[in-house]
Motif scaffolding. Structure first.
Motif, mmCIF file in Angstrom:
data_model
loop_
_atom_site.group_PDB
_atom_site.id
_atom_site.type_symbol
_atom_site.label_atom_id
_atom_site.label_comp_id
_atom_site.label_asym_id
_atom_site.label_seq_id
_atom_site.Cartn_x
_atom_site.Cartn_y
_atom_site.Cartn_z
ATOM 1 N N SER A 41 0.823 -1.205 0.000
ATOM 2 C CA SER A 41 0.000 0.000 0.000
ATOM 3 C C SER A 41 0.857 1.255 0.000
ATOM 4 N N ARG A 42 2.141 1.092 -0.295
ATOM 5 C CA ARG A 42 3.071 2.215 -0.307
ATOM 6 C C ARG A 42 2.704 3.170 -1.440
ATOM 7 N N PRO A 43 2.684 4.470 -1.169
ATOM 8 C CA PRO A 43 2.333 5.433 -2.232
ATOM 9 C C PRO A 43 3.400 5.482 -3.319
ATOM 10 N N ASP A 44 2.992 5.982 -4.454
ATOM 11 C CA ASP A 44 3.913 6.068 -5.592
ATOM 12 C C ASP A 44 5.003 7.102 -5.312
ATOM 13 N N ASP A 45 6.268 6.669 -5.497
ATOM 14 C CA ASP A 45 7.414 7.557 -5.271
ATOM 15 C C ASP A 45 7.987 8.086 -6.582
ATOM 16 N N GLY A 46 7.221 8.019 -7.665
ATOM 17 C CA GLY A 46 7.741 8.426 -8.960
ATOM 18 C C GLY A 46 8.287 9.835 -9.004
ATOM 19 N N PRO A 47 7.536 10.842 -8.573
ATOM 20 C CA PRO A 47 8.065 12.219 -8.604
ATOM 21 C C PRO A 47 9.321 12.396 -7.761
ATOM 22 N N LEU A 48 9.332 11.763 -6.579
ATOM 23 C CA LEU A 48 10.522 11.853 -5.728
ATOM 24 C C LEU A 48 11.734 11.225 -6.397
ATOM 25 N N ARG A 49 11.551 10.047 -6.954
ATOM 26 C CA ARG A 49 12.660 9.369 -7.630
ATOM 27 C C ARG A 49 13.174 10.186 -8.812
ATOM 28 N N GLN A 50 12.271 10.734 -9.583
ATOM 29 C CA GLN A 50 12.663 11.509 -10.755
ATOM 30 C C GLN A 50 13.483 12.727 -10.356
ATOM 31 N N LEU A 52 15.071 13.230 -7.525
ATOM 32 C CA LEU A 52 16.314 12.814 -6.882
ATOM 33 C C LEU A 52 17.360 12.430 -7.924
ATOM 34 N N ARG A 53 16.937 11.757 -8.989
ATOM 35 C CA ARG A 53 17.881 11.412 -10.064
ATOM 36 C C ARG A 53 18.410 12.659 -10.749
ATOM 37 N N GLU A 54 17.513 13.644 -10.970
ATOM 38 C CA GLU A 54 17.949 14.879 -11.622
ATOM 39 C C GLU A 54 18.966 15.634 -10.774
ATOM 40 N N LEU A 55 18.709 15.745 -9.472
ATOM 41 C CA LEU A 55 19.647 16.451 -8.597
ATOM 42 C C LEU A 55 20.970 15.712 -8.477
ATOM 43 N N ALA A 56 20.897 14.379 -8.414
ATOM 44 C CA ALA A 56 22.134 13.588 -8.313
ATOM 45 C C ALA A 56 22.967 13.712 -9.585
ATOM 46 N N ALA A 57 22.308 13.866 -10.741
ATOM 47 C CA ALA A 57 23.055 14.045 -11.985
ATOM 48 C C ALA A 57 23.725 15.412 -12.030
ATOM 49 N N GLU A 58 23.093 16.430 -11.425
ATOM 50 C CA GLU A 58 23.684 17.764 -11.401
ATOM 51 C C GLU A 58 24.786 17.876 -10.355
ATOM 52 N N ARG A 59 24.590 17.207 -9.219
ATOM 53 C CA ARG A 59 25.535 17.272 -8.099
ATOM 54 C C ARG A 59 26.064 15.869 -7.831
ATOM 55 N N GLY A 68 18.919 15.723 0.186
ATOM 56 C CA GLY A 68 17.684 15.944 0.936
ATOM 57 C C GLY A 68 17.468 17.406 1.273
ATOM 58 N N TYR A 69 18.574 18.132 1.561
ATOM 59 C CA TYR A 69 18.437 19.564 1.811
ATOM 60 C C TYR A 69 17.919 20.295 0.568
ATOM 61 N N LEU A 70 18.442 19.897 -0.601
ATOM 62 C CA LEU A 70 17.982 20.529 -1.839
ATOM 63 C C LEU A 70 16.519 20.216 -2.112
ATOM 64 N N LEU A 71 16.100 18.968 -1.800
ATOM 65 C CA LEU A 71 14.691 18.614 -1.979
ATOM 66 C C LEU A 71 13.802 19.416 -1.023
ATOM 67 N N TYR A 87 17.262 6.447 -2.450
ATOM 68 C CA TYR A 87 18.607 6.789 -2.926
ATOM 69 C C TYR A 87 19.396 5.530 -3.272
ATOM 70 N N ARG A 88 19.293 4.510 -2.432
ATOM 71 C CA ARG A 88 20.009 3.255 -2.685
ATOM 72 C C ARG A 88 19.369 2.467 -3.830
ATOM 73 N N GLU A 89 18.039 2.445 -3.865
ATOM 74 C CA GLU A 89 17.359 1.708 -4.935
ATOM 75 C C GLU A 89 17.664 2.299 -6.305
ATOM 76 N N GLU A 90 17.861 3.595 -6.376
ATOM 77 C CA GLU A 90 18.199 4.242 -7.636
ATOM 78 C C GLU A 90 19.693 4.169 -7.941
ATOM 79 N N ASN A 91 20.458 3.556 -7.034
ATOM 80 C CA ASN A 91 21.909 3.370 -7.233
ATOM 81 C C ASN A 91 22.605 4.710 -7.481
ATOM 82 N N LEU A 92 22.355 5.646 -6.583
ATOM 83 C CA LEU A 92 22.907 6.989 -6.720
ATOM 84 C C LEU A 92 24.086 7.239 -5.785
ATOM 85 N N ARG A 93 24.678 6.199 -5.255
ATOM 86 C CA ARG A 93 25.788 6.361 -4.329
ATOM 87 C C ARG A 93 26.943 7.119 -4.969
ATOM 88 N N VAL A 94 27.618 7.906 -4.155
ATOM 89 C CA VAL A 94 28.767 8.673 -4.638
ATOM 90 C C VAL A 94 29.903 7.709 -4.933
#
Length: 296
Positions: A41-50, A52-59, A68-71, A87-94
């Motif tokens: 019953s978890r809500p859709d995280d699509g906007p958050l994931r999108q 987060l990927r955009e910010l991680a690509a810029e930074r 998270g501060y930027l969000l 963050y981990r599921e999207e494999n955005l680790r530094v």
């Protein structure tokens, strides 16, 4: 099978391929039917994931907390545990950096030089004194004439020292068009990068792990090791410099080179032959292999 997801897949496989009922399949897998029937019953995280990927690509060097501060500035305030999970599921680790920033040189295929002083090759060779203290030798070779332009021996040869020795050689012979070297720390330092830019000398780095792309100086290193370093016990650094200078004179002006048709590098460069190298007295050492000598 540990996670509920893996057990659900096992139950689905048993029912589909073996015709088992849900009850029988759950008993075989060892999982409750309630777990198999559970729907998230978890809500859709699509906007958050999108976002987060955009910010991680810029930074690219920002971790999940800083992202998270930027969000939060944009009004997106997920729980920190949820943010870390996404963050981990999207494999955005530094990513850990592979190494320090190095000088950048050309890596295009080189053409063979057709004249002297067009391309120089650099490399280092190491040896030890009789007191077990190590020293290094900077070897500079003209790829066309096969001349040994310099043998600089010292206990430490930094990028600044290499640049100074190259400046000295340029004052004697003029500027080369290209300098070839491997990716050693001294030769990829900021001092060498600054020197090549100021002198407008093209610096070519061979591919890592491909020493034969710098084959001229590698071949010279073999001759130096076989004919000089392995045959001499060096008592001190001044002694090593004296022997290396005498051997370099002999290599350039006396020793015939097979790739030059029996001529010397000096003859290839159009210089007059200066006779034999200065005389040396060999004192055999009982602590060295047979045939080796100590040149004084």
């Amino acid at each position: 099978m540990v996670t509920p997801g893996a057990k659900r897949e096992a139950v689905a496989h048993a029912r589909e391929h073996h015709g088992l009922s849900e009850r029988r399949a759950c008993n075989l897998v060892g999982v409750s039917r309630r777990v198999i029937r559970y729907r998230s019953s978890r809500p859709d995280d699509g906007p958050l994931r999108q976002r987060l990927r955009e910010l991680a690509a810029e930074r690219r060097r920002f971790g999940y907390r800083r992202l998270g501060y930027l969000l939060a500035r944009e009004g997106i305030t997920p729980n920190h545990k949820k943010l870390l999970r996404v963050y981990r599921e999207e494999n955005l680790r530094v990513r850990r950096r592979g190494g320090r920033k190095r000088a950048l040189g050309t890596r295009a295929p080189m053409v063979l030089p057709d004249g002297p002083n067009q391309r120089w090759s650099l490399d280092f060779v190491s040896d030890t004194l009789t007191c077990s203290r190590r020293f290094r030798i900077l070897c500079v070779v003209d790829d066309y004439t096969r001349e040994c332009l310099a043998l600089v021996a010292d206990t430490s040869l930094s990028g600044v020292r290499v640049a100074r020795e190259l400046t000295r050689l340029i004052g004697m012979r003029g500027e080369p068009h290209t300098v070839v070297s491997d990716n050693g720390t001294e030769l990829t330092s900021s001092a060498i990068l600054r020197w090549s830019q100021e002198r407008r000398v093209e610096w070519h780095y061979i591919a890592p792990g491909k020493p034969m792309q710098n084959g001229f100086v590698e071949s010279f290193n073999g001759r130096l090791r076989d004919e000089c370093l392995n045959e001499t016990l060096f008592t001190s650094l001044p002694h090593a410099r004296s022997v290396l200078d005498a051997w370099r004179h002999d290599y350039n002006h006396v020793r015939p080179h097979s790739k030059l048709g029996g001529r010397t590098p000096a003859e290839k460069a159009g210089q007059p032959v200066r006779g034999h190298a200065p005389g040396q007295v060999a004192i055999t050492s009982t602590n060295h292999h047979e045939g080796a000598g100590l040149y004084l």
